[in-house]
Design an enzyme around this catalytic site. Sequence first.
Site, short mmCIF file in Angstrom:
data_model
loop_
_atom_site.label_atom_id
_atom_site.label_comp_id
_atom_site.label_asym_id
_atom_site.label_seq_id
_atom_site.Cartn_x
_atom_site.Cartn_y
_atom_site.Cartn_z
N PRO A 23 0.84 -1.21 0.00
CA PRO A 23 0.00 0.00 0.00
C PRO A 23 0.87 1.25 0.00
CG PRO A 23 0.06 -1.00 2.18
CD PRO A 23 0.75 -1.95 1.27
N CYS A 25 0.45 5.57 -0.50
CA CYS A 25 -0.42 6.73 -0.70
C CYS A 25 -0.14 7.37 -2.06
CB CYS A 25 -0.21 7.75 0.40
SG CYS A 25 -0.81 7.19 2.01
N ALA A 58 -3.60 3.63 1.85
CA ALA A 58 -4.37 3.79 3.08
C ALA A 58 -5.69 4.48 2.75
CB ALA A 58 -3.58 4.60 4.10
N GLN A 100 -6.57 -1.39 2.03
CA GLN A 100 -6.03 -1.12 3.35
C GLN A 100 -6.92 -0.09 4.03
OE1 GLN A 100 -2.51 1.39 4.27
NE2 GLN A 100 -1.58 -0.50 5.03
N TYR A 183 -0.04 6.01 12.77
CA TYR A 183 -1.44 6.37 12.57
C TYR A 183 -2.27 5.85 13.75
CZ TYR A 183 0.35 7.67 8.02
OH TYR A 183 1.09 8.26 7.02
N ARG A 231 -1.43 -4.61 9.04
CA ARG A 231 -0.07 -4.05 8.97
C ARG A 231 0.27 -3.46 10.32
NH1 ARG A 231 3.17 -0.68 4.40
NH2 ARG A 231 3.48 -2.86 3.79
N LEU A 302 12.50 -2.26 0.96
CA LEU A 302 13.69 -2.36 0.10
C LEU A 302 13.96 -3.80 -0.33
CD1 LEU A 302 16.09 0.30 1.65
CD2 LEU A 302 14.52 0.52 -0.26
N ARG A 325 8.39 0.66 -3.80
CA ARG A 325 9.10 1.49 -4.77
C ARG A 325 9.52 0.70 -6.01
NH1 ARG A 325 12.64 4.44 -0.15
NH2 ARG A 325 12.03 2.51 0.90
#
Length: 355
Positions: A23, A25, A58, A100, A183, A231, A302, A325
């Site tokens: 996930p 944003c 999210a 999510q 969060y 998560r 990563l 990424r």
Amino acid sequence: MSVLFTPLTLRSVTLPNRIALAPMCQYTAGPDGLPTDWHLVHLGARAVGGAALVMTEATAVLPEGRISPQDTGLWSGAHVDAWRPVTAFVAAHGAVPVVQLAHAGFKASTYRPWAAQRGGVPDAEGGWTPVGPGSAPFVPDYRVPTALDEAGIAGVVEAFAAGAGRAVDAGFAAVEIHAAHGYLLHEFLSPLTNHRDDGWGGDRSGRMRLTLEVARAVRAAVGEDVPVLTRISATDWEPTGWTAEDSVVLAGELAAAGVDLVDCSSGGASATATIPVGPGYQVPLAARVRREAGVATGAVGLIVEPEQAEEIVASGDADLVLLGRELLRDPYWPHRAAAKLGATPTWPAQYARAT
């Protein structure tokens, strides 16, 4: 034989391989948190690219739970209708669509990353007053939150359950509860951010209470067949914060509450934590939770090379790898990985030429 390209079954859902879109944003929602064509293209491209599980950013269960005014939501029937074309496309192209579900807590009402401004968005620009376990802001330039009372906490639990029900109506095949990255649910878990002295704070049991109540409510809302993931930030990377040992305990309780896989990320409750970022730096957290809590885990952070992903799953460190990424850079990473590992492709035949 490549273990990365073997199926993974979670309740009634079978993933054709162990590769997931993490996930992330996108900050491109339309008015009132409605997904747009951007989400169809972003998520759809990763389904065509061969990821077995495609997860949304999210997605807020309440308007005030958005990180920014440009975040997606799932708090109304209009959101259900707007998500349906996205989930239909993802499923039609061989992937499992997952949402999510999130509440940003005291990190809500902030500018998106490329805005000229930083910090909290004022009411005059579409912002709102966030909520949290207490009344202290995350950092000085964020907005001051309102501390949730008993009614507010009950409303959060109800909103997660309602959001989960809407997710199923919208065509999502599974849901993930976001309890990480500083969060709202993580704010209640971490001793760095939860200083309450009532039944929602204090010792670890009290601090875990909200996350576990949300997990039970979401499981009840989606029924027995729909997988539920969670998560977590498996460590705060702070000596006095949430620890990997705490996460093992939490993961066991989440499994008892009906959670099928724990997605192990880290950090976010402290703005000053020193995080040892590097290739696969969070994999040991997923491995420990899997080993000691006896629950399926996802590893994230990563993960770049096919051989690296293969080793994570083959060694038993995690059941699933979540790429962020790397799948932004290359939506067809799973095709490349299959070719490099000599694996049999797990996607529809019309895409086989890509390998």
